[in-house]
Design a protein around this motif. Sequence first.
Motif, PDB file in Angstrom:
ATOM      1  N   GLY A  20       0.822  -1.211   0.000  1.00 16.38           N
ATOM      2  CA  GLY A  20       0.000   0.000   0.000  1.00 16.38           C
ATOM      3  C   GLY A  20       0.853   1.258   0.000  1.00 16.38           C
ATOM      4  O   GLY A  20       0.544   2.248  -0.671  1.00 16.38           O
ATOM      5  N   ILE A  21       1.945   1.206   0.745  1.00 11.80           N
ATOM      6  CA  ILE A  21       2.851   2.358   0.815  1.00 11.80           C
ATOM      7  C   ILE A  21       3.468   2.610  -0.558  1.00 11.80           C
ATOM      8  O   ILE A  21       3.554   3.745  -1.023  1.00 11.80           O
ATOM      9  CB  ILE A  21       3.954   2.102   1.876  1.00 11.80           C
ATOM     10  CG1 ILE A  21       3.327   2.082   3.271  1.00 11.80           C
ATOM     11  CG2 ILE A  21       5.052   3.148   1.787  1.00 11.80           C
ATOM     12  CD1 ILE A  21       4.240   1.561   4.361  1.00 11.80           C
ATOM     13  N   LYS A  22       3.847   1.516  -1.230  1.00 13.01           N
ATOM     14  CA  LYS A  22       4.441   1.640  -2.570  1.00 13.01           C
ATOM     15  C   LYS A  22       3.437   2.225  -3.554  1.00 13.01           C
ATOM     16  O   LYS A  22       3.794   2.993  -4.452  1.00 13.01           O
ATOM     17  CB  LYS A  22       4.929   0.271  -3.053  1.00 13.01           C
ATOM     18  CG  LYS A  22       6.110  -0.249  -2.243  1.00 13.01           C
ATOM     19  CD  LYS A  22       7.251  -0.679  -3.155  1.00 13.01           C
ATOM     20  CE  LYS A  22       8.575  -0.751  -2.415  1.00 13.01           C
ATOM     21  NZ  LYS A  22       8.717  -1.970  -1.594  1.00 13.01           N
ATOM     22  N   LYS A  23       2.162   1.837  -3.394  1.00 17.20           N
ATOM     23  CA  LYS A  23       1.115   2.349  -4.279  1.00 17.20           C
ATOM     24  C   LYS A  23       0.994   3.871  -4.108  1.00 17.20           C
ATOM     25  O   LYS A  23       0.937   4.617  -5.090  1.00 17.20           O
ATOM     26  CB  LYS A  23      -0.221   1.675  -3.950  1.00 17.20           C
ATOM     27  CG  LYS A  23      -1.321   2.020  -4.942  1.00 17.20           C
ATOM     28  CD  LYS A  23      -2.676   1.482  -4.482  1.00 17.20           C
ATOM     29  CE  LYS A  23      -3.806   2.158  -5.239  1.00 17.20           C
ATOM     30  NZ  LYS A  23      -5.115   1.987  -4.573  1.00 17.20           N
ATOM     31  N   ALA A  24       0.995   4.310  -2.852  1.00 19.61           N
ATOM     32  CA  ALA A  24       0.906   5.748  -2.574  1.00 19.61           C
ATOM     33  C   ALA A  24       2.134   6.467  -3.124  1.00 19.61           C
ATOM     34  O   ALA A  24       2.031   7.545  -3.702  1.00 19.61           O
ATOM     35  CB  ALA A  24       0.772   5.980  -1.073  1.00 19.61           C
ATOM     36  N   GLU A  25       3.293   5.836  -2.971  1.00 19.11           N
ATOM     37  CA  GLU A  25       4.546   6.431  -3.441  1.00 19.11           C
ATOM     38  C   GLU A  25       4.472   6.699  -4.946  1.00 19.11           C
ATOM     39  O   GLU A  25       4.841   7.768  -5.422  1.00 19.11           O
ATOM     40  CB  GLU A  25       5.708   5.478  -3.135  1.00 19.11           C
ATOM     41  CG  GLU A  25       7.087   6.073  -3.390  1.00 19.11           C
ATOM     42  CD  GLU A  25       8.204   5.106  -3.044  1.00 19.11           C
ATOM     43  OE1 GLU A  25       7.910   3.921  -2.751  1.00 19.11           O
ATOM     44  OE2 GLU A  25       9.374   5.534  -3.066  1.00 19.11           O
ATOM     45  N   LYS A  26       3.952   5.719  -5.665  1.00 20.25           N
ATOM     46  CA  LYS A  26       3.836   5.851  -7.117  1.00 20.25           C
ATOM     47  C   LYS A  26       2.863   6.973  -7.487  1.00 20.25           C
ATOM     48  O   LYS A  26       3.134   7.783  -8.370  1.00 20.25           O
ATOM     49  CB  LYS A  26       3.355   4.521  -7.701  1.00 20.25           C
ATOM     50  CG  LYS A  26       3.754   4.320  -9.144  1.00 20.25           C
ATOM     51  CD  LYS A  26       3.245   2.993  -9.654  1.00 20.25           C
ATOM     52  CE  LYS A  26       3.257   2.955 -11.165  1.00 20.25           C
ATOM     53  NZ  LYS A  26       2.524   1.794 -11.695  1.00 20.25           N
ATOM     54  N   GLU A  61      -3.163   4.678   3.185  1.00 22.59           N
ATOM     55  CA  GLU A  61      -3.768   5.835   3.836  1.00 22.59           C
ATOM     56  C   GLU A  61      -2.772   6.532   4.763  1.00 22.59           C
ATOM     57  O   GLU A  61      -2.859   7.739   4.972  1.00 22.59           O
ATOM     58  CB  GLU A  61      -5.030   5.432   4.611  1.00 22.59           C
ATOM     59  CG  GLU A  61      -6.211   5.072   3.713  1.00 22.59           C
ATOM     60  CD  GLU A  61      -6.673   6.238   2.837  1.00 22.59           C
ATOM     61  OE1 GLU A  61      -6.457   7.403   3.212  1.00 22.59           O
ATOM     62  OE2 GLU A  61      -7.244   5.974   1.762  1.00 22.59           O
ATOM     63  N   GLY A  62      -1.860   5.774   5.310  1.00 18.89           N
ATOM     64  CA  GLY A  62      -0.832   6.366   6.171  1.00 18.89           C
ATOM     65  C   GLY A  62      -0.022   7.408   5.417  1.00 18.89           C
ATOM     66  O   GLY A  62       0.144   8.541   5.874  1.00 18.89           O
ATOM     67  N   ILE A  63       0.463   7.016   4.248  1.00 18.19           N
ATOM     68  CA  ILE A  63       1.256   7.949   3.445  1.00 18.19           C
ATOM     69  C   ILE A  63       0.386   9.103   2.957  1.00 18.19           C
ATOM     70  O   ILE A  63       0.787  10.275   3.009  1.00 18.19           O
ATOM     71  CB  ILE A  63       1.887   7.211   2.238  1.00 18.19           C
ATOM     72  CG1 ILE A  63       2.922   6.200   2.715  1.00 18.19           C
ATOM     73  CG2 ILE A  63       2.534   8.205   1.284  1.00 18.19           C
ATOM     74  CD1 ILE A  63       4.099   6.798   3.452  1.00 18.19           C
ATOM     75  N   MET A  64      -0.828   8.783   2.512  1.00 14.01           N
ATOM     76  CA  MET A  64      -1.711   9.837   2.005  1.00 14.01           C
ATOM     77  C   MET A  64      -2.054  10.836   3.115  1.00 14.01           C
ATOM     78  O   MET A  64      -2.198  12.040   2.852  1.00 14.01           O
ATOM     79  CB  MET A  64      -3.001   9.228   1.435  1.00 14.01           C
ATOM     80  CG  MET A  64      -2.791   8.393   0.185  1.00 14.01           C
ATOM     81  SD  MET A  64      -1.836   9.205  -1.103  1.00 14.01           S
ATOM     82  CE  MET A  64      -3.128   9.986  -2.051  1.00 14.01           C
ATOM     83  N   THR A  65      -2.179  10.351   4.325  1.00 18.58           N
ATOM     84  CA  THR A  65      -2.471  11.245   5.449  1.00 18.58           C
ATOM     85  C   THR A  65      -1.305  12.207   5.684  1.00 18.58           C
ATOM     86  O   THR A  65      -1.506  13.412   5.871  1.00 18.58           O
ATOM     87  CB  THR A  65      -2.750  10.423   6.718  1.00 18.58           C
ATOM     88  OG1 THR A  65      -3.884   9.586   6.482  1.00 18.58           O
ATOM     89  CG2 THR A  65      -3.038  11.328   7.909  1.00 18.58           C
ATOM     90  N   LEU A  66      -0.092  11.665   5.644  1.00 16.87           N
ATOM     91  CA  LEU A  66       1.082  12.527   5.772  1.00 16.87           C
ATOM     92  C   LEU A  66       1.096  13.569   4.647  1.00 16.87           C
ATOM     93  O   LEU A  66       1.343  14.752   4.881  1.00 16.87           O
ATOM     94  CB  LEU A  66       2.364  11.690   5.716  1.00 16.87           C
ATOM     95  CG  LEU A  66       2.786  10.982   7.002  1.00 16.87           C
ATOM     96  CD1 LEU A  66       3.976  10.071   6.739  1.00 16.87           C
ATOM     97  CD2 LEU A  66       3.131  11.991   8.093  1.00 16.87           C
ATOM     98  N   PHE A  67       0.820  13.116   3.447  1.00 17.65           N
ATOM     99  CA  PHE A  67       0.810  14.008   2.287  1.00 17.65           C
ATOM    100  C   PHE A  67      -0.210  15.132   2.468  1.00 17.65           C
ATOM    101  O   PHE A  67       0.093  16.305   2.247  1.00 17.65           O
ATOM    102  CB  PHE A  67       0.496  13.194   1.024  1.00 17.65           C
ATOM    103  CG  PHE A  67       0.336  14.027  -0.218  1.00 17.65           C
ATOM    104  CD1 PHE A  67       1.434  14.603  -0.833  1.00 17.65           C
ATOM    105  CD2 PHE A  67      -0.916  14.220  -0.780  1.00 17.65           C
ATOM    106  CE1 PHE A  67       1.282  15.361  -1.988  1.00 17.65           C
ATOM    107  CE2 PHE A  67      -1.073  14.978  -1.933  1.00 17.65           C
ATOM    108  CZ  PHE A  67       0.042  15.548  -2.534  1.00 17.65           C
TER     109      PHE A  67
END
Lengths: 341, 341
Positions: A82-88, A307-313
Amino acid sequence: MVTIKEIAKLANVSRGTVDRVIHERGNYSEAIGKKVKKILEKVDYKPNIIARSLVSKKAITFGVFLPKPHQDEKYWELPEQGIKKAEKELETYKVKIIYFHYNKNSKTSFKNCFDKILKKKDELDGLLIAPSMSEFTKKEFIKKIPDGIPYVFFDSYVPNSKCISYIGQNSVQSGSLAAKLMKLLICGKGTVGIIRMVPKDYHIDDRIKSFSDFFNKNKEIKVRIYEINGTTFNKLLQNIFEENSNLRGIFVPSAGAGRVAEYIKEKRIKRNVHIIGYDLTTRNRSFLKKGVIDFLLSQRPEVQGYEGIMTLFRHVVLKEKVKKEQILPIDILTKENLKNY
Amino acid sequence: MVTIKEIAKLANVSRGTVDRVIHERGNYSEAIGKKVKKILEKVDYKPNIIARSLVSKKAITFGVFLPKPHQDEKYWELPEQGIKKAEKELETYKVKIIYFHYNKNSKTSFKNCFDKILKKKDELDGLLIAPSMSEFTKKEFIKKIPDGIPYVFFDSYVPNSKCISYIGQNSVQSGSLAAKLMKLLICGKGTVGIIRMVPKDYHIDDRIKSFSDFFNKNKEIKVRIYEINGTTFNKLLQNIFEENSNLRGIFVPSAGAGRVAEYIKEKRIKRNVHIIGYDLTTRNRSFLKKGVIDFLLSQRPEVQGYEGIMTLFRHVVLKEKVKKEQILPIDILTKENLKNY
DNA sequence: AATATTGCTGTGCTCGTGCACAATAAGTCG
DNA sequence: CGACTTATTGTGCACGAGCACAGCAATATT
């Protein structure tokens, strides 16, 4: 969409001045500051993040602090997906991610890994943390997170921290749901064994507690808790089967249900024992497919990571307000609906 | 990231020429066309959508063709929520959405609504369609969709169409999953009634078929199908209860389970009858909470709407390849895990 | 031979924002 | 009074892509 240019016109000043007020960069008179701020509020100015990320050359870097992917039956690969998906997805916004993997069974590894983060602290604009260690360690290390670096918890959390958000599950609900399904599986009577494999993890304790509580009023179903302490896994399971002639169900509140299923298959145990476990690891998936495991409860680990990464973003880049708690639904997986997960 | 400027330098031409080659706008010599195309491929050029959407003044408009939100127990509000979420997210890319609502029980409404789309066809860059009508109508109207307007189906689909993607569920799996849960609920014996409320909807028929098939081998469980044809709802339910003294379960393959639950509550029926239904409508939710409905299966209608728009966006704006089929997982909802959906 | 046409190529402006630097005005000091 | 500092404000360029138009040869037409 209202632009800086338009606001400058309204306030009868230049774009630069409006810009300075927006970013509170100083070098403007108090009077004009007030005037511009009033207009900004009135027109509800929202910066165009597209233009912003186009012009800004500096990359945003988020650190991710989580157990090694292979641990817990490869469970930790899932949030990482999921983190990789957000990264992309955030690549065009110049968001970069640095991974810090620790061995979740070693305090030394945990500390060393965290030291690496501290060394890089000047490069980091945010942290995503899966704090799967004992309460003590959690508390120790939370204090050391440098001020000014916002952080988000997922999977588990640390009470009373200053995290901007927690993304995870409701363990209490999940335990009682498991109990409900177990009751159906064993048609309302018999003995149920709970196997605790992971030492001292608060959300697993929650699952066990609410699972047990569900049956407390029920006299036809008996619940017994077994722990792996000193004894081997096989010996423990042997004991469980020998002790309970009426054993009808096994509840594994961690990702280890597949190991129980494997034991039953290997020893060719003929008794009709139902298994409920957690999380879609490779082994769990295969035994769910075969029908040895009846139900798996899942907490959407990929979504948690994403969602973790997206929340940070959203917090760091878009400067939006984010929810302090983001509780995700519990998925019930069976042989029948497994295919599309 | 490789830019047009850099490619221009590599090919020893101007930005304009590279731009012309990329968009095949003509006005360039064959030799230079080849040269530039070769370089484009070699460096795997991907346009920066941020810059693109910043400069392009023309808005993208997608049409959404679906039943009125209040129909099917307000079911259609749910995909619309997902669509609105996507709309908001894509606002910065100048994506606009026009809603075309039809009455799903009226062919006239369906046709009139579709005519509105045809009138606006020059403004539309894509269509998201929920084709909930009989096979005949579906086939009639699919032909009329103007060439050049890409379309995506969700919820249901039309076989052999030229849609760029279908987003939905696997009805066969979902039916057998329902059957599995029903078997558990009634402890493996008794009579189960299936109530068909929606006339001729292919995915509901699929659910019924695979539900029935599951029990075909099982002699201890009898399955009977009831249809609302001419008779009133209350009369039908009265019949079902009178006819089957051994009725232990009711399966409602559409969103109408709440109405059955309501009947049971109102008539104060004391028999222990288990209900499995579909979709998280307001009424269904309330009876699931009360424990009158045992399980609800859900097909993530919000995700369907959201992914539908995002799929159009990826195809039309980003020019990415999209999957022809996007089958979503089946969610099993109970009193216990309901809270976070 | 002068002019028009065609085929191709290059340039400049635009979008909204951030940031560096120029410009201006007012005040301070020798 | 001129040089200089300081406070405040305005301007120009950059980011990457799209698009209109200018430029410029080589032919074609009159």
